[in-house]
Design a protein around this motif. Structure first.
Motif, short mmCIF file in Angstrom:
data_model
loop_
_atom_site.label_atom_id
_atom_site.label_comp_id
_atom_site.label_asym_id
_atom_site.label_seq_id
_atom_site.Cartn_x
_atom_site.Cartn_y
_atom_site.Cartn_z
N ILE A 89 0.77 -1.35 -0.07
CA ILE A 89 0.06 -0.17 -0.03
C ILE A 89 0.83 1.43 0.02
N GLU A 90 2.19 1.18 0.30
CA GLU A 90 3.02 2.39 0.35
C GLU A 90 3.22 2.77 -1.26
N LYS A 91 3.09 1.90 -2.09
CA LYS A 91 3.40 2.01 -3.50
C LYS A 91 2.21 2.28 -4.18
N TYR A 92 2.52 2.74 -5.53
CA TYR A 92 1.58 2.86 -6.56
C TYR A 92 0.36 4.15 -5.90
N ASP A 93 -0.95 3.90 -6.17
CA ASP A 93 -1.82 4.75 -6.12
C ASP A 93 -2.64 4.42 -4.93
N PHE A 94 -2.23 3.74 -3.88
CA PHE A 94 -3.23 3.44 -2.64
C PHE A 94 -3.61 4.73 -2.02
N GLU A 95 -2.50 5.51 -1.87
CA GLU A 95 -2.51 6.61 -1.18
C GLU A 95 -3.45 7.93 -1.67
N LEU A 96 -3.16 8.01 -3.29
CA LEU A 96 -3.83 8.60 -3.93
C LEU A 96 -5.36 8.36 -4.03
N LEU A 97 -5.59 6.92 -4.00
CA LEU A 97 -7.07 6.62 -4.12
C LEU A 97 -7.62 7.20 -2.85
N GLY A 98 -7.00 7.12 -1.59
CA GLY A 98 -7.67 7.66 -0.40
C GLY A 98 -7.96 9.06 -0.47
N ASN A 99 -6.88 9.98 -0.78
CA ASN A 99 -7.07 11.29 -0.93
C ASN A 99 -8.10 11.72 -1.76
N THR A 100 -8.25 11.08 -2.96
CA THR A 100 -9.43 11.49 -3.85
C THR A 100 -10.69 11.04 -3.08
N LEU A 101 -10.75 9.95 -2.70
CA LEU A 101 -12.16 9.72 -1.76
C LEU A 101 -12.29 10.83 -0.84
N LYS A 102 -11.48 11.15 -0.21
CA LYS A 102 -11.80 12.23 1.06
C LYS A 102 -12.07 13.67 0.30
N LYS A 103 -11.50 13.83 -0.70
CA LYS A 103 -11.59 15.26 -1.47
C LYS A 103 -13.15 15.12 -2.03
N GLU A 104 -13.59 14.16 -2.54
CA GLU A 104 -14.93 13.95 -3.05
C GLU A 104 -16.24 13.75 -2.22
N LEU A 105 -15.63 13.32 -1.03
CA LEU A 105 -16.78 13.04 -0.07
C LEU A 105 -17.36 14.33 0.32
N PRO A 106 -18.79 14.16 0.88
CA PRO A 106 -19.26 15.39 1.56
C PRO A 106 -18.34 15.70 2.96
N THR A 107 -18.28 17.01 3.18
CA THR A 107 -17.30 17.25 4.15
C THR A 107 -17.64 16.70 5.63
N HIS A 108 -18.95 16.14 6.03
CA HIS A 108 -18.94 15.74 7.13
C HIS A 108 -18.71 14.29 7.09
N LYS A 109 -18.48 13.58 5.96
CA LYS A 109 -17.97 12.32 5.91
C LYS A 109 -16.40 12.10 5.94
N ARG A 110 -15.88 12.94 5.37
CA ARG A 110 -14.20 12.99 5.13
C ARG A 110 -13.53 12.65 6.46
N SER A 111 -13.95 13.06 7.74
CA SER A 111 -13.21 12.51 8.78
C SER A 111 -13.30 11.23 9.11
N ALA A 112 -14.27 10.57 8.72
CA ALA A 112 -14.59 9.05 8.79
C ALA A 112 -13.66 8.34 8.17
N LEU A 113 -13.57 8.72 6.92
CA LEU A 113 -12.64 8.06 5.87
C LEU A 113 -11.19 8.11 6.35
N LEU A 114 -10.63 9.58 6.64
CA LEU A 114 -9.55 9.86 7.16
C LEU A 114 -8.85 9.06 8.53
N GLN A 115 -9.66 8.81 9.26
CA GLN A 115 -9.45 7.86 10.59
C GLN A 115 -9.35 6.46 10.05
#
Length: 406
Positions: free
Chosen positions: A198-224
């Protein structure tokens, strides 16, 4: 004249009155623990769905409660898995579309489409007609979907013995092939991942994209809940919890406008304990996450938890409300001295101020953060801590306690 702890609490909230500060604190604290997030993962048999589900939850396939993996069709029905440390975050392993039990025409209805916040469509080869059909239907329903090309490490390994091998070229070719294959859907982003790396390729980019496109009140749940993929992602989690300290302290201290002796300034030890447990799982300090990392880097890591009294107590399930209360009571009377050892008798709550509660939470958070950083260093995963020019904190031994200076 207002008490100093009330003034500090209002200032920390950014509001102008105590009532507004209370309302904001309770809303943010509720969001920290209770906002639900439901993630749907789908794909054909062998695409790596179950492995992705397990990695997201910090589990190996042999861990209790792990999603079953294998080359045969292991997902025969929609199965929900809670995140071990964040029960408000649920990831759903969906049967592959187009199988004999789930026809493409009725798939979304069969898997209860409405309950999911977004869909991850996985494939370990080319995306198929059914994947494209599903994406189009999800788009019609105005929900987000993400194409994830899995098992990239296997593709790289298959090409490495060639004289002309160029990893970036291989990745570029795979990405371009996927895009060509998905023209009917428009121009979707393609995320290339390896659930084993998970340290390689796009795993982190995927997580960052999901956080960016989630509604604001949902982002903290995914971040944690999202796995720690890098030093930067760990620091992001740490900064998030630092930003939540004021709300947790407000909820814990229970400040009242008119002080009532022994009641208006009480510490809800359960809130302090819950805050530390959240940090523990978010930083990947739980046994199963550390076991998985240890196996990957071939270094025993669990023993490093003994350097953190809080982490050790959470791991051993010996950190209780009574102990937290005793600890904060000690801080109210003296300097920070979190002993976390069994005490005689029971202290249901300790009288202390908002400022003191903030101090307790900050010190505990720093202790957990520093041990998480150290484990990454030992595991050989540590480089630049963040993208903001910070470097790894220099740690030195001060008497019997290791302290990191920023």
């Amino acid at each position: 004249m207002e008490r100093q702890d009330v003034i500090e609490a209002i200032r920390a909230s950014g509001e102008s009155t105590l009532e507004n500060a209370k309302a904001k604190a309770l809303a943010e604290y509720d969001q920290l623990f209770n906002v639900s997030l439901n993630i749907a993962v789908t794909g054909v048999t062998g695409s790596g769905k179950s492995t992705f589900v397990n990695v997201f939850r910090g589990l190996s396939r042999n861990d209790e409660g792990a999603a079953p993996t294998g080359n045969k069709e292991t997902t025969m029905k929609t199965t929900m898995y809670e995140h071990p440390g964040m029960p408000n975050v649920k990831i759903w392993d969906l049967p592959g579309i187009g199988g004999k039990h789930f026809k493409a025409e009725t798939y979304l209805k069969d898997v209860n489409f409405d309950i999911y916040d977004f869909f991850i469509i996985l494939s370990s080869t080319r995306f198929r007609e059914h994947d494209i059909m599903l994406a189009k239907e999800i788009k019609k329903m105005k929900k987000n979907f993400y194409f994830v090309r899995s098992k990239i490490d296997q593709d790289i390994n298959a090409e490495q013995d060639k004289k002309t091998f160029d990893e970036q070229k291989v990745l570029s070719e795979i990405r371009q092939d996927c895009k060509e294959n998905l023209k009917e859907v428009g121009n979707p982003s393609i995320f290339l991942i390896s659930s084993k790396k998970i340290e390689k390729y796009d795993f982190e980019l995927l997580g960052n994209t999901l956080k960016k496109e989630l509604p604001t009140h949902k982002r903290s749940a995914l971040l944690q809940a999202w796995p720690v993929c890098s030093d930067k992602s760990l620091e992001e989690k740490i900064e998030f919890y630092k930003g939540m300290i004021w709300a947790a302290a407000f909820a814990s201290a229970g400040i009242a406008v008119v002080p009532v002796p022994l009641l208006s300034l009480v510490c809800d030890a359960g809130i302090v304990l819950s805050f530390f447990v959240r940090c523990y799982y978010a930083f990947g300090l739980d046994d199963r996450s550390l076991s998985r990392l240890s196996k990957k880097v071939k270094i025993p890591l669990k023993n490093y938890l003994s350097k953190s009294k809080i982490a050790s107590a959470i791991r051993d399930k010996t950190l209780t409300r009574i102990q937290v209360s005793a600890a904060v009571g000690a801080v109210a009377a003296a300097e920070y001295a979190l002993s976390l050892v069994p005490v005689v008798g029971s202290i249901a709550a300790a009288g202390l101020s908002f400022t003191t509660t903030v101090y307790i939470l900050r010190e505990g958070l720093n202790e957990l953060a520093n041990i998480a950083r150290e484990i990454r260093v030992v595991a050989g995963l540590n480089a630049i801590v963040s993208g903001m020019g910070k470097t790894e904190p220099k740690c030195k031994q001060l008497s019997t306690k290791k302290t990191c200076i920023f």
